[in-house]
Design an enzyme around this catalytic site. Structure first.
Site, mmCIF file in Angstrom:
data_model
loop_
_atom_site.group_PDB
_atom_site.id
_atom_site.type_symbol
_atom_site.label_atom_id
_atom_site.label_comp_id
_atom_site.label_asym_id
_atom_site.label_seq_id
_atom_site.Cartn_x
_atom_site.Cartn_y
_atom_site.Cartn_z
ATOM 1 N N CYS A 50 0.801 -1.234 0.000
ATOM 2 C CA CYS A 50 0.000 0.000 0.000
ATOM 3 C C CYS A 50 0.831 1.279 0.000
ATOM 4 C CB CYS A 50 -0.958 0.012 1.189
ATOM 5 S SG CYS A 50 -0.174 0.404 2.767
ATOM 6 N N CYS A 119 11.831 -7.817 12.835
ATOM 7 C CA CYS A 119 12.385 -8.749 11.853
ATOM 8 C C CYS A 119 11.382 -8.830 10.705
ATOM 9 C CB CYS A 119 12.574 -10.099 12.541
ATOM 10 S SG CYS A 119 13.367 -11.320 11.513
#
Ligand code: FE
Length: 130
Positions: A50, A119
């Protein structure tokens, strides 16, 4: 923040198969294979689905895991955290707040003042160079 709502069919058309597997099906790219695992380029890492600004390169550090790792999001509101108990582990999943896309996990073993290690899958990110 703009909410991005698309049908599964629309995401499938927009994203590559690898992006779809991670962002929409919560998959994980293989360690060390992602294009940003070892990148030291400056800029803003945006959501590959997005375009939302997620992580600044200033917060990126070499974690030795083979995944791009960050100490904090660009702005706290950019991401959402969720408890994830899959695979017999207790982890905290990180998603893009704007589109709900899966980004990765955050662990409390990061360096520096935040102590956090976000992560993140390279495939969920697109670096906007500065
Ligand atoms: Fe997004």
């Amino acid at each position: 923040m703009t909410e991005v709502v698309k049908t599964d069919e629309e995401w499938r058309e927009q994203l590559t198969p690898e992006q779809y597997e991670v962002l929409r099906r919560k998959g994980t790219e293989r360690a060390g294979t992602g294009k940003y695992a070892y990148s030291k380029d400056d800029g803003m890492y945006r959501c590959a689905a997005c375009g939302a600004a997620l992580f600044s390169s200033d917060a990126k550090f070499e974690s030795g895991t083979g995944w791009p790792s960050f100490t904090e999001p660009a702005v706290a509101e950019a991401v959402e955290l969720h408890e994830d108990r899959k695979f017999g582990m207790r982890r905290t999943e990180v998603t893009c707040r704007a589109c709900g896309g899966h980004l990765g996990h955050v662990f409390p073993d990061g360096p520096g003042p935040t102590g956090q290690r976000y992560c993140i899958n390279s495939v969920s990110l697109e670096l906007d160079p500065s």
